[in-house]
Design an enzyme around this catalytic site. Structure first.
Site, PDB file in Angstrom:
ATOM      1  N   ARG A 306      13.426   2.793  16.080  1.00  0.00           N
ATOM      2  CA  ARG A 306      13.721   1.446  15.959  1.00  0.00           C
ATOM      3  C   ARG A 306      14.910   1.349  14.837  1.00  0.00           C
ATOM      4  O   ARG A 306      15.785   0.191  14.594  1.00  0.00           O
ATOM      5  CB  ARG A 306      12.742   0.549  15.464  1.00  0.00           C
ATOM      6  CG  ARG A 306      11.996  -0.271  16.396  1.00  0.00           C
ATOM      7  CD  ARG A 306      11.165  -1.422  16.022  1.00  0.00           C
ATOM      8  NE  ARG A 306      10.580  -2.308  17.022  1.00  0.00           N
ATOM      9  CZ  ARG A 306       9.283  -2.286  17.425  1.00  0.00           C
ATOM     10  NH1 ARG A 306       8.552  -1.404  16.473  1.00  0.00           N
ATOM     11  NH2 ARG A 306       8.852  -2.986  18.549  1.00  0.00           N
ATOM     12  N   VAL A 428      16.108  -8.000  21.391  1.00  0.00           N
ATOM     13  CA  VAL A 428      15.620  -6.629  21.893  1.00  0.00           C
ATOM     14  C   VAL A 428      14.381  -6.273  21.327  1.00  0.00           C
ATOM     15  O   VAL A 428      14.398  -6.218  20.009  1.00  0.00           O
ATOM     16  CB  VAL A 428      16.756  -5.820  22.119  1.00  0.00           C
ATOM     17  CG1 VAL A 428      16.365  -4.448  22.569  1.00  0.00           C
ATOM     18  CG2 VAL A 428      17.952  -6.542  22.740  1.00  0.00           C
ATOM     19  N   GLU A 429      13.625  -5.545  21.880  1.00  0.00           N
ATOM     20  CA  GLU A 429      12.311  -4.959  21.402  1.00  0.00           C
ATOM     21  C   GLU A 429      11.599  -6.143  20.624  1.00  0.00           C
ATOM     22  O   GLU A 429      10.694  -5.772  19.536  1.00  0.00           O
ATOM     23  CB  GLU A 429      12.677  -3.731  20.167  1.00  0.00           C
ATOM     24  CG  GLU A 429      13.406  -2.711  21.012  1.00  0.00           C
ATOM     25  CD  GLU A 429      13.523  -1.365  20.218  1.00  0.00           C
ATOM     26  OE1 GLU A 429      13.206  -1.529  18.921  1.00  0.00           O
ATOM     27  OE2 GLU A 429      14.076  -0.657  20.410  1.00  0.00           O
ATOM     28  N   GLY A 430      11.578  -7.376  21.043  1.00  0.00           N
ATOM     29  CA  GLY A 430      10.706  -8.423  20.582  1.00  0.00           C
ATOM     30  C   GLY A 430      11.529  -8.979  19.702  1.00  0.00           C
ATOM     31  O   GLY A 430      12.206  -8.532  18.766  1.00  0.00           O
TER      32      GLY A 430
END
Length: 782
Positions: A306, A428-430
């Protein structure tokens, strides 16, 4: 007996946050890094600043300065954004030069770059063309190459990695579903293991995925699904759990190729649907032995991952905002002066410049940790959420500076697309809401606290010896930290033992004080809220804010030290750290106000809150830094180069632009930066004329009249006049916005307007070209 009774009482009361199996895998993934120092209440800055700090090696630097820069000359980003088609020459270049292979070991044909190098390239490409960057970011992020590299069987590595490196396989990652976004562990995609007629174990898949970047053009999917094995053919039980397998385009039952239309630059993104798609069990990444291990794989790689791609794009966005706003503010004049000299504009420019410095410091510090073997999930989550949000804020500030030039779309609007695209990275990614309110403090309070995870594990295992030892340690930690906080507050951090760095030491003392308060408040929250912590998302969100801005302030100082404590950069550091401490102070105030309605909560909201406001971390002193910090991006020199970092910038020959024909073809970034260079080259001439006017050697008038008078009186030379005329000419061109004929605006000839309207006498106007022809307004037809 006492500890046994306490343990039983805590178990019965569910006093600690309950940890599910998937949450445990997330908590156990990766490592605790400088986040643990903040939670300790006594950060060791000397240890932090002694850690390695990444720099690109010669091979990586050559790639950035060579192929990456060359790639950005192969197409016009506005044309790509408009047509949504990447030129074949650029596609071929990506494959030929290894842009898909940054993660892949050299033994398999990859470039095998450091995390810092990968992030640097992603930042450059995202700031130039978000659509293009997805073709590079996705293959080099969480997905087929990374998962196969770490978990794949030898056969999978030998087959897939070389073909992923050359772009023969273009991957996408199928995780998100209509009912599973931020809560990715709740996916409904289902795979059922069975034996076919030949006795081979296969899996029948049914799924519906959405928001999958590169899905319309990819030919290899890393698919996440829940594996059911009624006959236990894979030896992992009937419900093996989340699994990741490879699915090839063209497999019967697989539907892909449709597009979503993302806001801003419409990069390739779309749905994937599978109806009774059958694959061999050998296509599970890692083989049959890794059935049910998908969530662990994802959490382990996201623990550090991340911090790479999304923060890189965010940093690229902040750099682009700084470059555009700084240049435009220097070129654009109002009220007889460049708007860069106006205090209101300077406030925006200073924030953009300081946040660009902070963001780059945060990026490299985290990537240095990754390159040094760390995998910090909490810091990675912070960087993803807070740097993408920071990028959105600075895009907004740049839009404020550029005003109409940022609003009117076309090839000459160099900031609008980034502004419109800013929400993409945030989702993106939550969504950042979830990252802030659930992940950052939810994981951090348990994982990074010196004792909380040990106690939670002991309670779950009913392990009295471990519980007793951890509880004693926690009590000692709380008592020591509470006493330290009293001393720190009384002396405003003066008691802190920190490295002695000119101009920075007072901030380190404030950060030590903030860490002590943060550790104290974390203990109070765990005691007061306990098992309900996940439900108190306002409270946990404010804790996340306080943690994030402490980490970013520390990263800013780390950058300053790593770069050799360049004194002219000190105002940038001071502005960024004071900005961060102000955010921490506000977060602390919100924490005190949100503790609850019990006795502790009432004390926090009254006595505690009053004390906090009476002795804040930082005062309102940042305004003194605004003029000097704002100027750092309104000039071209070594300092501005450090702030802007690696950006894809056009080569400019000012003499070439003296040709009207060449200038007419010059658009976008090149046009603005040419004017920026020309204005700086003419600054000395402008100053001569200004001084002459103040001395009443020439009369006040237009720029052209005063220049002519100055030339006539020998105040400036003919060469000076050439520089000034060029600056004025290029500046005027640079502030022009794009204009479109009706056919261009509507995309077709013979436009029919709304009933009752017609258009008359509209000249054929090219993009960005000024004209004097009269234009009649739309008129109502009787």
């Amino acid at each position: 007996m006492v500890f046994k009774a306490v343990m039983n009482g805590l178990i019965k009361a569910k006093a600690m946050p309950q940890i599910s199996a998937t949450e445990r895998q997330a908590l156990e993934a990766g490592t605790v890094w400088i986040d643990g120092q903040v939670f300790s209440g006594k950060p060791d800055f000397a240890k932090m600043f002694a850690e390695p700090y990444s720099k690109l090696n010669a091979r990586e630097r050559a790639f950035v300065d060579g192929p990456v820069q060359e790639l950005c000359t192969l197409f016009d980003p506005h044309e790509v954004a408009t047509t949504r088609v990447i030129p074949p020459a650029a596609i071929d270049f990506l494959a030929k030069k290894g842009f898909y292979s940054f993660l892949i070991p050299q033994a398999y044909g990859g470039l095998e770059f450091s995390a810092n190098a990968i992030s640097t390239i992603m930042a450059m490409l995202t700031s130039y063309s978000p659509l293009l960057s997805t073709l590079v970011v996705i293959p080099n992020s969480l997905g087929a190459a990374e998962l196969i590299k770490h978990y794949g069987t030898q056969g999978q590595k030998d087959h897939y990695l070389p073909k992923l490196a050359t772009g023969e396989y273009l991957p996408c990652f199928g995780l998100t579903e209509p009912t599973a976004g931020s809560d990715a562990a709740s996916i409904l995609a289902r795979g059922v293991a069975f034996k076919n007629a030949e006795g081979k174990v296969q899996i029948k898949l049914n799924f519906r995925k959405r928001y999958i970047t590169l899905a319309p053009v990819a030919n290899l999917i890393s698919l996440a699904f829940k594996l059911h094995d009624p006959q236990n053919l894979l030896g992992k039980g009937e419900d093996a759990g989340i699994t990741v397998a490879l699915v090839h385009r063209g497999t019967p039952g697989l539907e892909m190729g449709k597009h979503h239309q993302p806001i801003g630059d419409a990069f390739y993104n779309g749905p994937i649907v599978g109806n009774d798609v059958v694959i061999d069990a050998d296509e599970i990444i890692g083989g049959k032995e890794c059935a049910g291990q998908g969530w662990r794989m994802l959490m382990e790689q996201l623990a550090g991952g991340r911090a790479v791609s999304l923060p890189a794009g965010a940093v690229g966005g902040v750099r682009a905002a700084a470059a555009a706003a700084g240049a435009y503010a220097k070129v654009r004049q109002q009220f007889g002066m460049p708007i860069a000299e106006m205090e209101g504009v300077q406030e925006k420019l200073a924030e953009i410049a300081a946040m660009a410095y902070l963001a780059e410091g945060s990026r490299i510090y985290a990537l240095s940790a990754l390159d040094n073997g760390e995998q910090p999930p909490v810091v990675s989550a912070v960087w993803k959420a807070y740097l993408t949000e920071l990028s959105r804020e600075q895009a907004k500030n740049a839009m404020d500076v550029m005003a109409g030039a940022g609003v009117m779309q076309g090839p000459n609007n160099i900031i609008g697309r980034g502004y419109c695209s800013a929400p993409v990275a945030i989702t993106v990614e939550g969504a950042n809401i979830m990252t802030r309110s659930l992940i950052t403090f939810g994981q951090g309070a348990v994982r990074c606290h010196p004792y909380a995870f040990k106690i939670a594990n002991a309670l779950e295992a009913n392990d009295l010896p471990t519980f007793s030892s951890a509880l004693k340690g926690w009590i000692g930690h709380m008592v020591t930290n509470t006493l330290r906080l009293i001393g720190m507050t009384a002396t405003r951090g003066a008691l802190a033992s920190v490295p002695q760095i000119d101009g920075v030491t007072p901030y380190l003392k404030k950060l030590a004080w903030a860490s002590t308060r943060y550790a104290y408040l974390t203990d109070m929250a765990l005691i007061n809220v306990g098992g309900k912590l996940k439900a108190r998302q306002q409270l946990t969100g404010h804790f996340a804010d306080a943690l994030a801005w402490q980490l970013m302030a520390i990263s800013t100082i780390r950058r300053y030290i790593a770069e050799g404590e360049i004194k002219e950069d000190l105002p940038l550091v001071q502005y960024a750290v004071e900005y961060s401490l102000e955010k921490v102070q506000r977060a602390f105030e919100a924490i005190y106000a949100n503790f609850g309605n019990n006795l502790l909560g009432k004390w926090m909201r009254t006595v505690g809150y009053f004390g906090l406001r009476m002795s804040p971390l930082v005062g309102a002193s940042r305004d003194r830094l605004v003029p000097v910090v704002a100027k750092t991006i309104t000039k071209t020199d070594a300092q501005s180069a450090r702030i802007l970092g690696d950006l894809a910038m056009p080569k400019i020959d000012l003499a070439e632009l003296d040709s009207d024909e060449v200038l007419a073809r010059t658009k976008g970034v090149k046009r603005l930066m040419a004017a920026f260079q020309a204005v700086q080259a003419a600054d000395v001439v402008q100053m001569k004329i200004l001084q002459a006017r103040r001395a009443k050697l020439i009369d006040k008038g237009s720029v052209q009249d005063m220049a002519a008078a100055a030339l006539a009186k020998g105040i400036i030379t003919a060469a000076d006049k050439v520089l000034l005329d060029r600056a004025n000419r290029l500046s005027l061109e640079a502030i022009m916005v794009d204009e479109f004929t009706p056919a261009e605006f509507f995309g077709k000839e013979g436009v029919t307007y709304a009933p009752g309207f017609e258009c008359a006498n509209v000249p054929n106007v090219g993009h960005g070209v000024a004209h004097d022809a009269p234009v009649e307004k739309l008129r109502v037809v009787a």
